[in-house]
Scaffold this active site. Structure first.
Site, PDB file in Angstrom:
ATOM      1  N   ASP A 263     -22.481 -45.829 -19.519  1.00 60.00           N
ATOM      2  CA  ASP A 263     -22.227 -46.195 -20.904  1.00 60.00           C
ATOM      3  C   ASP A 263     -23.069 -47.440 -21.225  1.00 60.00           C
ATOM      4  O   ASP A 263     -23.726 -48.016 -20.347  1.00 60.00           O
ATOM      5  CB  ASP A 263     -20.716 -46.445 -21.108  1.00 60.00           C
ATOM      6  CG  ASP A 263     -20.310 -46.278 -22.555  1.00 60.00           C
ATOM      7  OD1 ASP A 263     -19.152 -45.910 -22.804  1.00 60.00           O
ATOM      8  OD2 ASP A 263     -21.168 -46.475 -23.452  1.00 60.00           O
ATOM      9  N   GLU A 469     -14.088 -48.191 -31.102  1.00 59.03           N
ATOM     10  CA  GLU A 469     -13.838 -48.767 -29.781  1.00 59.03           C
ATOM     11  C   GLU A 469     -12.773 -49.860 -29.822  1.00 59.03           C
ATOM     12  O   GLU A 469     -11.732 -49.684 -30.462  1.00 59.03           O
ATOM     13  CB  GLU A 469     -15.170 -49.221 -29.173  1.00 59.03           C
ATOM     14  CG  GLU A 469     -16.183 -48.065 -29.126  1.00 59.03           C
ATOM     15  CD  GLU A 469     -17.385 -48.339 -28.274  1.00 59.03           C
ATOM     16  OE1 GLU A 469     -18.507 -48.129 -28.757  1.00 59.03           O
ATOM     17  OE2 GLU A 469     -17.217 -48.745 -27.107  1.00 59.03           O
TER      18      GLU A 469
HETATM   19  C1  GLC Z   1     -20.620 -46.961 -26.696  1.00 57.15           C
HETATM   20  C2  GLC Z   1     -19.614 -45.886 -26.362  1.00 57.15           C
HETATM   21  C3  GLC Z   1     -20.227 -44.556 -26.034  1.00 57.15           C
HETATM   22  C4  GLC Z   1     -21.555 -44.396 -26.756  1.00 57.15           C
HETATM   23  C5  GLC Z   1     -22.497 -45.451 -26.217  1.00 57.15           C
HETATM   24  C6  GLC Z   1     -23.847 -45.435 -26.953  1.00 57.15           C
HETATM   25  O1  GLC Z   1     -20.174 -48.210 -26.236  1.00 57.15           O
HETATM   26  O2  GLC Z   1     -18.669 -46.180 -25.352  1.00 57.15           O
HETATM   27  O3  GLC Z   1     -19.291 -43.543 -26.426  1.00 57.15           O
HETATM   28  O4  GLC Z   1     -22.085 -43.097 -26.517  1.00 57.15           O
HETATM   29  O5  GLC Z   1     -21.950 -46.758 -26.272  1.00 57.15           O
HETATM   30  O6  GLC Z   1     -23.655 -45.840 -28.288  1.00 57.15           O
END
Ligand code: GLC
Length: 585
Positions: A263, A469
């Site tokens: 992530d 988030e």
């Molecule tokens: C974010 C998320 C993830 C996303 C990634 C790229 O923090 O947790 O779901 O795909 O970063 O944006």
């Protein structure tokens, strides 16, 4: 391949401050547009395609000419892109119980991604959200893994139907109108303590395997190209450093042959404070089995650190070769070597009428009718289109941004009607009622105004502001902004239907007796007309709760099947209405 070329392939960078020369000089393998990262405000398809092609020219001018793969969070349409169709978030799609609809949404999303040169979507989220206090619960289709498993049909929607006889676990992609998918976030992201984002999922192996794991074999069977690892921990072990679950189970037992991606700064968060021991972060994550790292900014540090760890044998070359083999496998399958460059041939797919109609259908099917009339003999919906004067009130009645929710144009989403194109719920109501019906709109209606205006009925649209988030973590789950005041002011004085725009169930029991009809509309996206379609009976209510609606927050977490299950509205609940057959319609 040299070590530098191999490690470059494992490096994904944010498009911001990126250019073709950097891609070339570091043999970068992938770029990303994070939430709200666009070439410019209200960027056109051409702006996006030009950006991706600039990066691609850099990649193609390297010694080996390995094309980059460009990823984006297309989680409810290609939602970073101005004028893209914004579909309902997953919490609403789970209420449709319609996997084929989700598959069609995937196909439409793939077209709107390819229209911008994007060949990789970080979707589906297959989290099984067990606590609505989690700020990402709206990205989860359901608290029930069997519904999440059904909705993995998004994978063949995005990628194409895997041909029969394809060897198990290998990624599949069906051509230039499809995009590589990403099952996320592996594993247990929806089971953290109190729903605290990125926190600790405390559950035994049977619980993890039976509740949170089931959607992954389904996505792998359907040929998903990538799996993204969760920020969260399982019983105190960071998933980004979990060799047993990433290598032994996902790649071993489940036989996943695509690539595993971190992530965003996920490896940095292996340590606390984040990035406090980056050498350890790199060593632990790569040795755990992660193949591509969403760095996304400090790519020089990442490349140098990983190079040093390999040269000193802290990470075996065999691990690097496994990672690069998987990344190249996905790129070959995605046809990037044959067609590295994007073009504008699909530009007219962005926000196309066909896709908007599909999104409107999804909105209709996602609505859950929780109450209809103060007694069963006096249902309020479907509402009469012909009336003397009606009131539409509330913060969410005429706000495209609110109804789209997070991950829309920007990371956390925004309010207002200028950030993209669509129909608000008010627009939909105005288009649906008889021309002779006067529609009065007040964002904040006072009790005095309602009392003295002699409305036939009122539609109150309130709910949560957009969030993403951790910004969405909420331990109280009360209706925010002026929602409760508007419900009181309006519903104490006139027959009212309350339409709740939210990423999850909210505290509603104390106000239920004042409300004549209650609709959970979740986060419907750009096609607010779909809400009016059902309110006025062009279509019936069919949606069913994919999540338990609690009475009080102190009951949480509470899921269907738990002992002492005592919901306000149980999992699977939803009143139905029949469409009004109108002659000549
Ligand atoms: C974010 C998320 C993830 C996303 C990634 C790229 O923090 O947790 O779901 O795909 O970063 O944006």
């Amino acid at each position: 391949m040299t070590l530098a070329e191999k490690i470059g392939q494992m490096t994904q960078v944010e498009r911001l401050n990126m250019n073709g020369d950097i891609i070339k000089n570091y043999s970068i393998g992938s770029a990303i547009s994070g939430g709200g990262s666009w070439p410019r405000e209200k960027a056109s398809a051409k702006d996006w395609v030009d950006m991706v092609n600039e990066f691609q020219r850099g990649a193609m001018s390297t010694r080996l000419g390995i094309p980059i793969i460009f990823g984006i969070d297309a989680v409810h349409g290609n939602n970073n892109v101005y004028k893209a169709t914004i579909f309902p978030h997953n919490v609403g799609l789970g209420a449709t119980r319609d996997p084929d609809l989700v598959k069609r949404i995937g196909a439409a999303t793939a077209l709107e991604c390819r229209a911008t040169g994007v060949q990789y979507a970080f979707a589906p989220t297959v989290a099984v959200c067990r606590d609505p206090r989690w700020g990402r619960c709206y990205e989860s289709y359901s608290e029930d893994h069997t519904i999440v498993q059904q909705m993995t049909e998004l994978v063949p929607g995005l990628q194409g139907d895997i041909p029969s006889g394809q060897p198990q676990g290998y990624p599949y992609l069906g051509g230039k109108t499809k995009v590589v998918g990403c099952a996320k976030h592996y594993v247990g992201d929806g089971g953290t303590v109190k729903g605290i984002n990125e926190n600790n999922t405390i559950i035994n192996w049977d619980g993890l395997r039976n509740i949170h794991m089931p959607p992954y074999p389904d996505t792998i069977r359907k040929g998903v190209g990538t799996v993204m690892v969760s920020y969260s921990s399982w019983n105190g072990v960071k998933m980004h450093a979990n060799h047993d679950l990433v290598t032994n189970y996902l790649k071993g037992t489940l036989g996943f042959k695509g690539f595993v991606i971190s992530d965003w700064q996920g490896i940095d968060k292996i340590t606390y404070p984040p990035h406090s021991n980056y050498t350890y972060s790199v060593e632990a994550s790569i040795n755990a089995g992660l193949d591509m790292i969403m760095v996304p900014y400090n790519y020089v540090e990442f490349i140098d650190t990983l190079t040093d760890l390999v040269e000193k044998n802290y990470i075996p070359m065999s691990r690097i070769d496994d990672a690069v083999r998987r990344i190249l496998r996905v790129k070959f399958v995605a046809g990037l070597f044959e067609n590295p460059y994007a073009d504008l041939s699909l530009a007219d797919q962005i926000g196309s009428q066909e896709h908007r109609e599909l999104a409107r259908e999804a909105v209709r099917k996602s609505l859950v009718l929780l109450k209809n009339g103060k007694n069963l003999t006096s249902p309020l919906v479907p509402l009469p289109e012909k009336a003397n004067k009606i009131l539409v009130a509330g913060t969410h009645a005429d706000d495209l941004g609110f109804q789209c929710g997070g991950w829309t144009i920007t990371w956390n989403g925004m309010s207002g009607n200028d950030m993209t194109i669509g129909t608000t719920i008010l627009n939909g109501i105005q288009s649906s009622v008889d021309p002779s019906t006067e529609v009065v709109y007040r964002q904040n209606a006072t009790s005095e105004f309602v009392k003295t205006s002699k409305f036939d009925y009122a539609i109150v649209v309130v709910g949560e502001p957009p969030y993403a988030e951790s910004k969405g973590d909420d331990m109280n789950l009360t209706i925010p902004l002026s929602g409760l005041e508007t419900i009181e002011n309006v519903c104490n004085n006139v027959k009212c239907v309350v339409v709740l725009i939210s990423g999850r169930p909210l505290v509603i029991e104390p106000y239920l007796s004042k409300i004549d009809a209650l609709v959970a509309a979740w986060l419907p996206g750009s096609e607010g007309q779909g809400v009016a379609d059902v309110l006025f009976g062009d279509f019936g209510f069919t949606g069913k709760l994919a999540r338990t609606w609690f009475k009080r927050v102190d009951q949480l977490p509470m899921n269907f099947g738990d002992p002492n299950y005592d919901p306000l509205f149980p999992f699977g609940f939803g009143l139905e209405t029949k469409p009004i057959s109108v002659s000549g319609h």
